[in-house]
Write an enzyme that holds these catalytic residues in place. Structure first.
Site, short mmCIF file in Angstrom:
data_model
loop_
_atom_site.label_atom_id
_atom_site.label_comp_id
_atom_site.label_asym_id
_atom_site.label_seq_id
_atom_site.Cartn_x
_atom_site.Cartn_y
_atom_site.Cartn_z
N ASP A 118 -11.98 -39.92 -59.56
CA ASP A 118 -10.67 -40.06 -60.19
C ASP A 118 -10.82 -40.54 -61.63
OD1 ASP A 118 -9.87 -39.44 -57.70
OD2 ASP A 118 -8.79 -41.32 -57.30
N SER A 124 16.12 -13.55 -46.00
CA SER A 124 15.81 -14.53 -44.96
C SER A 124 15.23 -13.79 -43.76
CB SER A 124 17.04 -15.36 -44.62
OG SER A 124 17.99 -14.54 -44.02
N GLU A 163 2.12 -16.81 -39.24
CA GLU A 163 2.13 -17.97 -40.14
C GLU A 163 3.02 -19.06 -39.56
OE1 GLU A 163 3.82 -16.40 -43.71
OE2 GLU A 163 2.29 -14.86 -43.92
N LYS A 201 5.97 -21.49 -39.57
CA LYS A 201 7.20 -21.47 -40.36
C LYS A 201 7.48 -22.88 -40.83
CE LYS A 201 11.84 -19.66 -40.58
NZ LYS A 201 12.55 -20.86 -41.05
N ASP A 213 9.17 -26.04 -42.53
CA ASP A 213 10.57 -26.44 -42.62
C ASP A 213 10.76 -27.24 -43.91
OD1 ASP A 213 13.12 -26.47 -41.84
OD2 ASP A 213 12.90 -27.99 -40.29
N GLU A 252 7.02 -22.42 -49.69
CA GLU A 252 7.91 -23.46 -49.18
C GLU A 252 7.44 -24.81 -49.71
OE1 GLU A 252 10.26 -22.18 -47.29
OE2 GLU A 252 11.03 -23.72 -45.96
N TYR A 298 3.54 -18.22 -49.06
CA TYR A 298 3.47 -17.30 -47.91
C TYR A 298 3.76 -15.86 -48.27
CZ TYR A 298 8.45 -18.48 -47.98
OH TYR A 298 9.74 -18.71 -48.37
N LYS A 322 11.14 -18.90 -33.28
CA LYS A 322 11.36 -20.35 -33.35
C LYS A 322 10.80 -21.06 -32.12
CE LYS A 322 14.05 -20.71 -37.06
NZ LYS A 322 15.29 -21.43 -37.03
N CYS A 331 15.05 -62.86 -21.60
CA CYS A 331 14.16 -61.76 -21.26
C CYS A 331 14.61 -61.13 -19.95
CB CYS A 331 12.73 -62.27 -21.13
SG CYS A 331 11.59 -61.01 -20.53
N CYS A 339 11.58 -61.92 -17.27
CA CYS A 339 11.23 -63.25 -16.78
C CYS A 339 12.34 -64.28 -16.99
CB CYS A 339 9.94 -63.74 -17.43
SG CYS A 339 10.14 -64.15 -19.17
N CYS A 379 9.97 -62.12 -26.40
CA CYS A 379 9.95 -63.00 -25.24
C CYS A 379 8.76 -63.92 -25.45
CB CYS A 379 9.78 -62.19 -23.95
SG CYS A 379 9.39 -63.25 -22.55
N CYS A 429 5.06 -63.80 -18.89
CA CYS A 429 6.07 -62.78 -18.56
C CYS A 429 5.38 -61.55 -17.97
CB CYS A 429 6.83 -62.41 -19.83
SG CYS A 429 7.98 -61.07 -19.57
#
Ligand code: IVH
Length: 674
Positions: free
Chosen positions: A38, A86, A118, A120, A122, A180, A232, A320, A414, A417, A432, A437
């Site tokens: 970095d 779409s 592929e 899909k 979201d 996407e 895609y 889906k 609780c 107990c 608790c 317990c």
């Protein structure tokens, strides 16, 4: 400033720096496989910034300009050269087969099609336009014909190259790339938590977060959001022809664009359906949300023949997955007592199918969360399963609330107990406080017996609960006094399984020290920290005797862990427990000296996400065994651990013949050496 006044060596240095920075950006963000540190990267960037400023050389596509632009008043509209269509949806195998039949009828063929499959994603669909290899504009999908010009926001996304790589493939004259933009789930959660902490509303899902982030007028805001892209497909391309969609995707990769590594090619719809089933299983282990699989006809000539209907192409289908959200009714709100005594409210609901799994309970997290969402018994609620397995209540459908529904009140005692519950000021968690317990004891024993702890086979929840209820086990030390005779009278307990459990308990007396420390269930001391401690303190006694300073000396141990350890060992009760364990013959075996450890000096590279471990924890586990973790694969690498969605490092490991481990094998290797 006129170019002729600029020394030629400056011009060539600027070009060189840009090329280098673009390449290293690609190695880091697209391949997840950096080849410089970095610090070096920052140095190149600083030098380029200095030169561009001194000689007024900044151009919009320079790597220095990712975040430079001024806020806009509004977005301009951009027309897509080709409409961004779409996809038609299918929700069942039958519908997927119908799609395939339809194509065969349309083309009058009986032959099976090669398909590209592929995930899909979201997120939010965008188009990037590269002219002669330079990113010139980027836009949202909009209504499919016209979208918003969000170029300066897209430029802040590091996985979007400002210039195409041209080593393997020359840049085409024009390239429209579709992809996407999305947010990984861990980052999404973190980001939402930060928003809530600032008093801002949380985003309902990563898709809204991605779309909202892209539509910020100030690119600095977008830059601060953890967005990524997977590409895609393409729109118009001039200067490069393709025969198949697969070739398109491979070429996009060569140009330095990020393509999902889970893409596949197959022949015939049955293979696609099998792959869909597979992906649906893997889906919850992925770091991002996908809502299905896109099936595309591979041959571009066939795509052309098939053409499009008004809104969607005939050659593609979004198949889906079962929905991950569903509505159901809250029957009761129970509270659950965990290992540390934490009391968690849970909604008990009418069973409903969510993401292919029947769900009848969902966590409500804590008292404040129930109040914030105002979940009441009788309410109709939206539940979801996200990347995790524990379903949660997203919101109440207030319109459907029965008139007599009353706000939830956290119990004061609780439920298991009867002890009075406590919630320290400033904390969200109600507890608790009773160490005896049954609920917290049962969970504590299950943790103790777990795989990453004492690894005692056969101690499932039901049995443990029985043992605790019958008073046979009051703490984990009592496990070592159990006899077959104690177990057999317990309901439906066969002699053989009683014998197996007793011998499994017996066998657990000698375990690696790190696992014993983990087994104790000390707050903030998980598997990795326990390993680190075991490396430093060769026995439990030594660990108990360590003062804060000695604890803080262990790399990876901070104040919180040190304080928690001291707190734990200071308790009479815990001291008595440790004595009991020692008397029973339980012993933590110190790790072998580093040189002798099978992993001592070995180099590991991680790629892809691990399902049950964070990357940091996995690294710590390797380090605790004397191994080293590096970021890039070379012939010197001993192991590559490939998780879900591995990057190019996996291919490189294969090429170099480096041993590749999946998560299970990695764990086995660690277990055998820690
Ligand atoms: S192809 C003509 N591939 O789904 C083909 N779309 O309903 C159009 N999406 O707006 C899209 N992952 O945002 C395609 N691998 C993928 C995708 C994908 C997600 C989205 C895309 C589009 C929507 C279509």
């Amino acid at each position: 400033m006129a170019e002729k006044n600029i020394p030629p060596q400056v011009i060539s240095r600027v070009a060189e720096l840009r090329e280098r920075l673009n390449y290293h950006n690609y190695r880091y963000y697209v391949l997840d496989d950096p080849v410089v540190s970095d610090a070096e990267f920052d140095r190149f960037m600083a030098e380029l910034t200095r030169l561009e400023e001194a000689y007024d050389l900044a151009t919009p596509d320079s790597p220095t300009q990712r975040v430079g632009a001024q806020p806009l008043d509004k977005f301009e509209t951009i027309s897509h050269r080709q409409p961004m269509l779409s996809l038609e949806n299918a929700f069942s195998e039958a519908e997927a087969r119908e799609f395939d039949d339809r194509l065969k009828r349309f083309l009058r063929t009986a032959e099976e099609f090669p398909y590209v499959l592929e995930p899909k994603m979201d997120g939010c669909a965008v188009e990037l336009v590269y002219e002669n290899g330079r990113l010139t504009t980027g836009s949202t999908r909009g209504d499919g014909y016209r979208g918003e010009n969000v170029t300066q926001n897209l430029k802040t996304i590091h996985t979007i190259p400002l210039g195409l790589l041209t080593e393997a493939e020359p840049a085409p004259e024009l390239l429209e790339v579709r992809g996407e933009v999305y947010m990984d789930l861990p980052e999404f959660k973190q980001y939402n938590a930060e928003r809530l902490a600032r008093g801002e509303p949380a985003f309902a899902n990563p898709r809204n977060a991605a779309a909202g982030s892209l539509r910020q007028l100030d690119p600095k805001i977008t830059a601060a959001r953890p967005l990524k892209i997977y590409c895609y497909g393409v729109g118009e391309v001039r200067g490069r022809n393709f025969d198949t969609h697969w070739e398109v995707l491979q070429t996009l990769k060569q140009w330095g664009l990020r393509v999902n590594p889970l893409i596949e090619r197959c022949r015939g719809i049955e293979a696609a359906i099998a792959s869909h089933r597979d992906l649906e299983h893997r889906r919850h282990g992925l770091p991002y949300e996908i809502d299905g699989m896109v099936i595309k006809v591979d041959s571009l000539a066939l795509q052309e023949r098939l053409g499009a209907k008004s809104r969607s192409p005939r050659w593609a289908l979004a198949y889906k997955f079962a929905a991950t959200q569903a509505t159901t009714r809250v029957l009761a709100i129970e509270v659950n007592v965990g290992r540390t005594g934490a009391v968690t409210p849970m909604a008990v609901m009418e069973p409903v199918e969510v993401g292919g799994v029947t769900v009848s309970r969902a966590t409500l997290h804590n008292e404040d969360e129930v109040a914030r969402k105002d979940v009441r018994v009788g309410d109709t609620v939206l539940v979801q399963r996200a990347g995790d397995v524990i379903p949660e209540v997203v919101k109440v459908i207030v319109e459907e609330r029965p008139p007599d529904a009353k706000p939830f009140k956290m119990p004061t005692v609780c439920p298991v107990c009867g002890s009075e519950l406590v919630r320290p000021e400033g904390e969200k968690v109600t507890r608790c406080p009773n160490p005896d317990c049954v609920a917290s004891l049962t969970r504590g024993i299950q943790h103790f017996a777990g795989k990453s702890a004492m690894d005692i086979d056969g101690l499932g929840e039901k049995i443990v609960q029985k043992l605790v209820e019958e008073g046979l086990v009051k703490d984990v030390g009592d496990l070592y006094n159990l006899t077959e005779g104690d177990l057999i009278p317990l309901e439906r307990f066969a002699a053989k399984s009683a014998r197996n459990i007793v011998s499994a308990i017996e066998a657990s007396k000698e375990v690696p020290l790190g696992r014993l420390i983990n087994a104790l269930g000390i707050r903030y001391v998980g598997e990795a920290t326990a390993q680190l401690l075991a490396r430093h303190f060769p026995s439990l006694d030594k660990l108990m005797a360590a003062d804060q300073e000695a604890l803080l000396h262990v790399e990876g141990v901070g104040e919180q862990v040190a304080a928690s350890l001291q707190d734990f060992f200071a308790h009479d009760r815990n001291q008595a427990l440790l004595k009991k364990l020692t008397t029973a013959g339980v012993r933590g075996l110190p790790p072998k000296p580093q040189a002798a450890s099978p992993l001592g000096g070995k180099t590991f590279v991680f790629t892809g996400g691990l399902a049950n471990l964070s990357r940091d924890e996995a690294k710590a586990m390797v380090a605790a065994r004397g191994g080293k973790v590096t970021s890039s694969v070379s012939a010197k690498t001993d192991y590559v651990v490939a998780g879900v969605d591995p990057g190019s490092k996996l291919a490189k490991a294969r090429e170099l013949g480096v041993t590749i481990l999946d998560e299970a094998k990695f764990r086995e290797l660690l277990k055998g050496s820690g």
